[in-house]
Write a protein that holds these residues in place. Structure first.
Motif, PDB file in Angstrom:
ATOM      1  N   ALA A   1      16.027   7.745  -0.122  1.00 52.58           N
ATOM      2  CA  ALA A   1      14.911   8.022  -1.034  1.00 52.58           C
ATOM      3  C   ALA A   1      14.012   6.801  -1.088  1.00 52.58           C
ATOM      4  CB  ALA A   1      15.415   8.368  -2.434  1.00 52.58           C
ATOM      5  N   ASN A   2      12.725   7.018  -1.332  1.00 57.69           N
ATOM      6  CA  ASN A   2      11.793   5.920  -1.584  1.00 57.69           C
ATOM      7  C   ASN A   2      10.686   6.448  -2.495  1.00 57.69           C
ATOM      8  OD1 ASN A   2      10.586   3.410  -1.476  1.00 57.69           O
ATOM      9  ND2 ASN A   2       9.301   3.980   0.272  1.00 57.69           N
TER      10      ASN A   2
ATOM     11  N   TYR B   1       0.863  -1.170   0.000  1.00 60.87           N
ATOM     12  CA  TYR B   1       0.000   0.000   0.000  1.00 60.87           C
ATOM     13  C   TYR B   1       0.910   1.234   0.000  1.00 60.87           C
ATOM     14  CZ  TYR B   1      -3.286   3.452   1.967  1.00 60.87           C
ATOM     15  OH  TYR B   1      -4.058   4.554   2.220  1.00 60.87           O
ATOM     16  N   ARG B   2       0.958   1.915  -1.129  1.00 58.36           N
ATOM     17  CA  ARG B   2       1.863   3.051  -1.274  1.00 58.36           C
ATOM     18  C   ARG B   2       1.168   4.338  -0.851  1.00 58.36           C
ATOM     19  NH1 ARG B   2       3.161  -0.428  -5.509  1.00 58.36           N
ATOM     20  NH2 ARG B   2       5.372  -1.034  -5.504  1.00 58.36           N
ATOM     21  N   VAL B   3       1.816   5.063   0.058  1.00 59.60           N
ATOM     22  CA  VAL B   3       1.280   6.325   0.560  1.00 59.60           C
ATOM     23  C   VAL B   3       2.449   7.277   0.802  1.00 59.60           C
ATOM     24  CG1 VAL B   3       1.347   5.476   2.934  1.00 59.60           C
ATOM     25  CG2 VAL B   3      -0.172   7.367   2.349  1.00 59.60           C
ATOM     26  N   ARG B   4       2.218   8.544   0.547  1.00 63.46           N
ATOM     27  CA  ARG B   4       3.286   9.530   0.724  1.00 63.46           C
ATOM     28  C   ARG B   4       3.430   9.903   2.196  1.00 63.46           C
ATOM     29  NH1 ARG B   4       3.336  13.709  -4.407  1.00 63.46           N
ATOM     30  NH2 ARG B   4       3.439  12.097  -6.026  1.00 63.46           N
ATOM     31  N   GLU B   5       4.649  10.194   2.564  1.00 66.13           N
ATOM     32  CA  GLU B   5       4.957  10.556   3.941  1.00 66.13           C
ATOM     33  C   GLU B   5       4.156  11.801   4.345  1.00 66.13           C
ATOM     34  OE1 GLU B   5       9.010  11.704   4.710  1.00 66.13           O
ATOM     35  OE2 GLU B   5       8.994  10.593   6.600  1.00 66.13           O
TER      36      GLU B   5
ATOM     37  N   ALA C   1      17.859  15.926  -6.872  1.00 64.43           N
ATOM     38  CA  ALA C   1      17.454  14.587  -7.336  1.00 64.43           C
ATOM     39  C   ALA C   1      15.947  14.467  -7.193  1.00 64.43           C
ATOM     40  CB  ALA C   1      18.152  13.497  -6.530  1.00 64.43           C
ATOM     41  N   SER C   2      15.322  13.764  -8.137  1.00 66.70           N
ATOM     42  CA  SER C   2      13.864  13.602  -8.125  1.00 66.70           C
ATOM     43  C   SER C   2      13.513  12.133  -8.283  1.00 66.70           C
ATOM     44  CB  SER C   2      13.205  14.411  -9.248  1.00 66.70           C
ATOM     45  OG  SER C   2      13.478  15.792  -9.104  1.00 66.70           O
ATOM     46  N   ASN C   3      12.437  11.745  -7.609  1.00 70.08           N
ATOM     47  CA  ASN C   3      11.827  10.437  -7.857  1.00 70.08           C
ATOM     48  C   ASN C   3      10.346  10.662  -8.137  1.00 70.08           C
ATOM     49  OD1 ASN C   3      10.752  10.975  -5.350  1.00 70.08           O
ATOM     50  ND2 ASN C   3      11.776   9.293  -4.274  1.00 70.08           N
ATOM     51  N   SER C   4       9.551   9.600  -8.097  1.00 71.89           N
ATOM     52  CA  SER C   4       8.138   9.730  -8.457  1.00 71.89           C
ATOM     53  C   SER C   4       7.353  10.545  -7.442  1.00 71.89           C
ATOM     54  CB  SER C   4       7.503   8.336  -8.588  1.00 71.89           C
ATOM     55  OG  SER C   4       7.644   7.600  -7.379  1.00 71.89           O
ATOM     56  N   VAL C   5       7.919  10.768  -6.234  1.00 72.11           N
ATOM     57  CA  VAL C   5       7.223  11.550  -5.205  1.00 72.11           C
ATOM     58  C   VAL C   5       7.466  13.040  -5.404  1.00 72.11           C
ATOM     59  CG1 VAL C   5       6.990  11.920  -2.719  1.00 72.11           C
ATOM     60  CG2 VAL C   5       7.390   9.612  -3.615  1.00 72.11           C
ATOM     61  N   GLY C   6       8.706  13.386  -5.715  1.00 69.66           N
ATOM     62  CA  GLY C   6       9.022  14.801  -5.887  1.00 69.66           C
ATOM     63  C   GLY C   6      10.517  15.031  -5.914  1.00 69.66           C
ATOM     64  N   ALA C   7      10.907  16.313  -5.821  1.00 73.94           N
ATOM     65  CA  ALA C   7      12.317  16.696  -5.913  1.00 73.94           C
ATOM     66  C   ALA C   7      12.871  16.979  -4.520  1.00 73.94           C
ATOM     67  CB  ALA C   7      12.483  17.924  -6.798  1.00 73.94           C
ATOM     68  N   SER C   8      14.170  16.725  -4.380  1.00 70.92           N
ATOM     69  CA  SER C   8      14.859  16.962  -3.113  1.00 70.92           C
ATOM     70  C   SER C   8      15.156  18.456  -2.929  1.00 70.92           C
ATOM     71  CB  SER C   8      16.176  16.181  -3.095  1.00 70.92           C
ATOM     72  OG  SER C   8      17.083  16.746  -4.034  1.00 70.92           O
ATOM     73  N   GLU C   9      15.568  18.801  -1.707  1.00 69.43           N
ATOM     74  CA  GLU C   9      16.157  20.105  -1.484  1.00 69.43           C
ATOM     75  C   GLU C   9      17.498  20.168  -2.227  1.00 69.43           C
ATOM     76  OE1 GLU C   9      14.942  22.680   0.164  1.00 69.43           O
ATOM     77  OE2 GLU C   9      13.072  21.641   0.693  1.00 69.43           O
TER      78      GLU C   9
ATOM     79  N   PRO D   1      13.860  12.315  -2.390  1.00 68.11           N
ATOM     80  CA  PRO D   1      15.256  12.013  -2.061  1.00 68.11           C
ATOM     81  C   PRO D   1      15.856  13.060  -1.129  1.00 68.11           C
ATOM     82  CG  PRO D   1      14.865  11.847  -4.433  1.00 68.11           C
ATOM     83  CD  PRO D   1      13.667  12.500  -3.851  1.00 68.11           C
ATOM     84  N   GLU D   2      16.879  12.619  -0.404  1.00 64.19           N
ATOM     85  CA  GLU D   2      17.756  13.509   0.351  1.00 64.19           C
ATOM     86  C   GLU D   2      19.140  13.416  -0.280  1.00 64.19           C
ATOM     87  OE1 GLU D   2      17.727  12.501   4.435  1.00 64.19           O
ATOM     88  OE2 GLU D   2      15.576  12.866   4.715  1.00 64.19           O
ATOM     89  N   VAL D   3      19.760  14.596  -0.612  1.00 63.30           N
ATOM     90  CA  VAL D   3      21.038  14.591  -1.317  1.00 63.30           C
ATOM     91  C   VAL D   3      22.066  15.427  -0.563  1.00 63.30           C
ATOM     92  CG1 VAL D   3      19.962  14.259  -3.570  1.00 63.30           C
ATOM     93  CG2 VAL D   3      20.416  16.577  -2.759  1.00 63.30           C
ATOM     94  N   ILE D   4      23.308  15.028  -0.738  1.00 64.84           N
ATOM     95  CA  ILE D   4      24.436  15.822  -0.232  1.00 64.84           C
ATOM     96  C   ILE D   4      25.471  15.904  -1.333  1.00 64.84           C
ATOM     97  CG2 ILE D   4      24.074  15.153   2.182  1.00 64.84           C
ATOM     98  CD1 ILE D   4      26.441  13.224   1.846  1.00 64.84           C
ATOM     99  N   SER D   5      26.343  16.907  -1.232  1.00 61.70           N
ATOM    100  CA  SER D   5      27.459  17.029  -2.173  1.00 61.70           C
ATOM    101  C   SER D   5      28.736  16.563  -1.493  1.00 61.70           C
ATOM    102  CB  SER D   5      27.626  18.483  -2.629  1.00 61.70           C
ATOM    103  OG  SER D   5      28.805  18.608  -3.392  1.00 61.70           O
ATOM    104  N   ASN D   6      29.533  15.783  -2.219  1.00 59.86           N
ATOM    105  CA  ASN D   6      30.806  15.289  -1.687  1.00 59.86           C
ATOM    106  C   ASN D   6      31.948  16.284  -1.918  1.00 59.86           C
ATOM    107  OD1 ASN D   6      29.506  12.960  -0.952  1.00 59.86           O
ATOM    108  ND2 ASN D   6      30.024  11.879  -2.844  1.00 59.86           N
ATOM    109  N   ILE D   7      31.616  17.404  -2.507  1.00 57.81           N
ATOM    110  CA  ILE D   7      32.639  18.406  -2.830  1.00 57.81           C
ATOM    111  C   ILE D   7      32.589  19.547  -1.809  1.00 57.81           C
ATOM    112  CG2 ILE D   7      33.506  19.990  -4.602  1.00 57.81           C
ATOM    113  CD1 ILE D   7      33.672  17.035  -5.334  1.00 57.81           C
ATOM    114  N   THR D   8      33.784  19.937  -1.294  1.00 58.57           N
ATOM    115  CA  THR D   8      33.856  21.064  -0.365  1.00 58.57           C
ATOM    116  C   THR D   8      33.606  22.372  -1.118  1.00 58.57           C
ATOM    117  OG1 THR D   8      35.484  19.878   0.951  1.00 58.57           O
ATOM    118  CG2 THR D   8      35.299  22.241   1.321  1.00 58.57           C
ATOM    119  N   SER D   9      32.787  23.195  -0.513  1.00 58.15           N
ATOM    120  CA  SER D   9      32.464  24.492  -1.138  1.00 58.15           C
ATOM    121  C   SER D   9      33.135  25.612  -0.329  1.00 58.15           C
ATOM    122  CB  SER D   9      30.948  24.687  -1.162  1.00 58.15           C
ATOM    123  OG  SER D   9      30.595  25.881  -1.807  1.00 58.15           O
ATOM    124  N   PRO D  10      33.789  26.556  -1.004  1.00 58.37           N
ATOM    125  CA  PRO D  10      33.894  26.698  -2.474  1.00 58.37           C
ATOM    126  C   PRO D  10      34.860  25.677  -3.092  1.00 58.37           C
ATOM    127  CG  PRO D  10      35.216  28.368  -1.394  1.00 58.37           C
ATOM    128  CD  PRO D  10      34.486  27.657  -0.292  1.00 58.37           C
ATOM    129  N   TYR D  11      34.514  25.297  -4.322  1.00 52.78           N
ATOM    130  CA  TYR D  11      35.303  24.334  -5.070  1.00 52.78           C
ATOM    131  C   TYR D  11      36.220  25.122  -6.016  1.00 52.78           C
ATOM    132  CZ  TYR D  11      36.225  20.703  -8.606  1.00 52.78           C
ATOM    133  OH  TYR D  11      36.819  19.826  -9.486  1.00 52.78           O
TER     134      TYR D  11
END
Length: 796
Positions: free
Chosen positions: A257-258, A146-150, A300-308, A230-240
């Motif tokens: 992500a789910n 049973y699929r339901v959004r958070e 990043a985006s999945n079928s639910v929506g886009a990440s911050e 999704p939840e995303v992070i960058s592996n690059i130190t800013s400023p790059y």
């Protein structure tokens, strides 16, 4: 009615007729008496599905005998019935019994019977409607998962599809995890979860159970799939920071992500938020120029929506020259066309530009002169880094490099089966050819044994090979181009035979067939011999070794008839090249049960509590009867009582005893081979202080009359059953000159003699139960009860 008519109704034989004073004789062969009624019992049929229904139809006495036909609604079910014929004078009565198993599909159907004994004479019994009770059948909704959004509300519904009775229904919802955690969360058909969180999806599933007065349904499970962005992070130190002319590689990673499939990426520069720079987790900017400096973001985006968005500020330190228009790594499937492009971002002068493409591992070999380099039908050997340089009259730019990643689906190395000995260490190894590298899993049928990520070589180690390890293991390799590429790895383990049991005890009566089996694990195929303890073989034994798998066998042994000489201990020898095993087989003859042991007898005013312990049942099912005997040989019995197992305590409460009376208590055990009685244990009932002398006398009289009535009823029932048996025996002696119809009737009765004989044996065993107890009291010159029981043997 005249005299002739009256005499003819009396039956067949010779009769006198008077005509005008003249005496005549008339012989009547047979008179037809139509069947007038047939009754169905019981009058109410309610039973739980799976139990047996025992129905009886009995006709009135008639001639000839009536045939009974059974119906369930319109279906003829007579073939499931049996019947018995009773005789009263020259008339015959038919009693038919129907024993069928109750199934819920029969609920509401009508059962009745019909009796006929003449072509146009038929009577119908009363109809009974079947009331079959069964537990509920349920269905959960929505479908699982049973699929339901958070953050939304989840509504779980449990629906009763069918139940009887359909009243007093109760619902229970349980929350459980993958382990032993099991929690009741709701009572009712609908369970609502508000503001649902992702933790529920990760840890729990929900089950609904529905109950009625019959039982509880099977669980209806629902897995809740809570989906979130999704939840995303960058592996690059800013400023790059990056020097002009170099390649900038920006990386974003999804931490959660789910669903975690079909993830799409979007890279943008914040001063141009509507321009998508790249669709992928890695954003590569080769030969970066000063104009590319600034803040970049990935989402990043999945079928639910886009990440911050994750923000990276790129600080370019440069002097610009050229830029490759192809992202690096440039991924292309083997056999496709690769197109590598290079572009001048800035040049001065910007005329007469010349190009050079080289493979970085062969820098002196020029592959192409042009800003686009096309490689048709590319093969995996062409993988590597390619660089382009642009030259003008001033000089040559720093090269712009593109890594060409030729991707191909997995293939798994094939080898022959590996043969090892038991207890040896085993290493199963295979090479995996793929790009990108494959994730590999080892399976034993459906059981996951091991998983590896991005490997070129995989192995499975078994520290000690066992006989049960003879099997085909499965390797499954997957990469982004092809999933579930599988190959079988066969392992054969040489081992001695291992039977599933070491001892087999068989209780078999003389003249009965013997059949037993044992399962064996071995490789190679075992040999076997069944030997008596004196090393002789059991005559007439048949055997069959069934091959269930390469190392799994079932040995079946069968003998048609067991004789006295066959009882004893046998050795079943099982062997192959790597060892042997022995199974001890004990063939024993059943015997009467051992005597039960009375532990304690506690008397009250009119009752007694008996505590006893069962003993060995002689190899067959045993039952018990509890008896209480007074000094005047009046007795009370209770039973039969089912056995719960050897050395198990039993308790029974005997009612209707006389106050202030000393009783001797016995427990009688019985099986097919005989009976055994416990030792006598005595206690005296208490005085009834609530009654005066006159009422006590009256009570004694009433009690004595009740006991006499009980004994008379018992004698009557036993006598009635015995009388039936004796009558059946008398019928065997019918004269030869009687009619063929009557002879055929008695042939049917004779065929049923074995059934009636079993009734006789049962009655005789009941009589012997009392005799075994009374044998103890004869030593005290008490014979009254025995004489009363002997009366049950009297036959009219």
């Amino acid at each position: 009615m005249n005299e002739i008519q009256y005499n003819m109704l009396l039956g067949f034989g010779f009769y006198r007729l008077f005509f005008s004073g003249c005496l005549c004789w008339l012989r009547v062969a047979s008179i037809t008496v139509p069947v007038s009624s047939v009754n169905l019992t019981p009058t109410s049929i309610q039973v739980i599905a799976g139990q047996q229904m025992n129905l009886t139809c009995a006709t009135s006495y008639c001639n000839p005998q009536a045939n009974i036909t059974w119906y369930k609604s319109s279906l003829d079910i007579t073939n499931q019935s049996s019947f018995i014929i009773y005789k009263s004078g020259d008339l015959l009565g038919t009693v038919s019994s129907l024993i069928i198993k109750a199934v819920k599909e029969d609920n509401g159907k009508r059962v009745y019977c019909r009796a006929t004994n003449a072509p146009r004479n038929s009577v119908k019994s009363n109809e009974q409607t079947l009331n079959i009770l069964y537990e509920p059948e349920v269905r959960s909704s929505p479908p699982s998962p049973y699929r339901v959004r958070e953050g939304e509300t989840a509504t779980l519904v449990c629906t009763v599809i069918d139940a009887n009775p359909s009243t007093n229904i109760t619902w229970r919802w349980f929350k459980r995890d993958s382990g032993s955690f099991f929690l009741l969360v709701h009572n009712g058909p609908i369970y609502v979860i508000t503001n649902i969180s992702r933790e529920i999806s990760k840890r729990y599933r929900y089950s609904c159970l529905v109950s009625n007065t019959v039982g509880t349904s099977y669980a209806a499970d629902i897995v809740i799939d809570v989906q979130y962005t999704p939840e995303v992070i960058s592996n690059i130190t800013s400023p790059y920071r990056v020097r002009e002319g170099q390649t900038a590689t920006l990386v974003c990673t999804v931490t959660d992500a789910n669903p975690n499939i079909s993830i799409t990426w979007k890279w943008i520069k914040l001063d141009s938020p509507h321009m998508v720079l790249h669709n992928g987790s890695h954003f590569t900017i080769p030969n970066i120029k000063r104009g590319r400096a600034g803040p970049y973001s990935c989402a990043a985006s999945n079928s639910v929506g886009a990440s911050e968005a994750a923000i990276i500020f790129v600080d370019v330190q440069y002097e610009p020259e050229v830029w490759s228009g192809s992202s690096s790594p440039y991924k292309v499937r083997e056999g496709d066309t690769a197109i590598l492009a290079c572009t001048v971002i800035d040049a001065n002068p910007n005329a007469i530009i010349t190009w050079i493409w080289v493979k970085t591992d062969s820098p002196n070999y020029v592959l192409h002169n042009g800003h686009n380099y096309t490689i048709p039908s590319i093969q995996r050997g062409r993988s590597g880094s390619y660089s382009c340089t642009a030259s003008n009259s001033v000089g040559t730019s720093e090269p712009a490099t593109v890594y060409l990643d030729i991707q191909f689906q997995p293939s798994i190395e094939e080898r022959d089966a590996l043969v090892v000995n038991e207890n040896e260490k085993v290493v199963l190894t295979r090479r995996i050819y793929s790009n990108p590298l494959s994730n590999v899993s080892w399976y034993d049928e459906s059981q996951l044994l091991k998983s590896e990520i991005a490997v070129t070589t995989t192995n499975l180690i078994i520290e000690k090979a066992r006989c049960t390890d003879t099997k085909n293991f499965t390797i499954i390799a997957s990469n982004t181009l092809q999933s579930n590429v599988r190959s079988f790895v066969e392992l054969i383990v040489n081992c001695r035979p291992i039977p599933d049991v070491k001892n087999i005890t068989l209780w078999v009566s003389d003249g009965i067939s013997l059949a037993f089996s044992t399962k064996i694990i071995a490789y190679p195929k075992p040999r076997f011999t069944l030997m008596f303890e004196n090393r002789t073989e059991l005559n007439g034994i048949e055997d069959r070794l069934a091959v269930n798998a390469a190392n799994h066998f079932t040995l079946y042994l069968y003998k048609t008839t067991i004789d006295q000489i066959d009882y004893g201990t046998y050795y079943l020898h099982i062997n192959n090249t790597f060892g042997e095993a022995i199974v001890y087989v004990y063939i024993l003859q059943p015997e009467k049960p051992k005597r039960p042991i009375i532990v304690e007898a506690s008397c009250n005013v009119k009752s007694a509590q008996i505590h006893w312990t069962s003993t060995f049942n002689g190899g067959l099912t045993q039952t018990f009867i509890a008896m209480a005997i007074t000094a005047q040989q009046e007795y009370t019995r209770f039973g039969p009582i089912c056995d719960k197992g050897e050395n198990i305590s039993h308790f029974i409460h005997l009612q209707n005893l006389q106050p202030s009376t000393k009783y001797a208590f016995y427990i009688v055990a019985q099986n097919k081979h005989g009976i055994s009685s416990s030792e006598k244990l005595e206690c005296k009932t208490f005085e009834d202080e609530t009654r005066d002398g006159n009422s006590g006398i009256a009570g004694s009289v009433v009690g004595s009359l009740g006991l006499v009535a009980m004994i008379l009823v018992t004698i009557f029932l036993l006598q009635k059953r015995y009388t039936c048996i004796i009558k059946l025996k008398k019928r065997k002696g019918i004269k030869r000159n009687e009619t063929s119809d009557i002879a055929s009737h008695y042939a049917t009765v004779t065929e049923r003699e074995n059934t009636e004989r079993s009734l006789y044996d049962e009655l005789t065993q009941n009589r012997d139960q009392y005799e075994s107890v009374l044998m103890k009291d004869r030593e005290e010159n008490n014979t009254k009860v025995y004489e009363k029981l002997q009366k049950t043997d009297t036959v009219d």
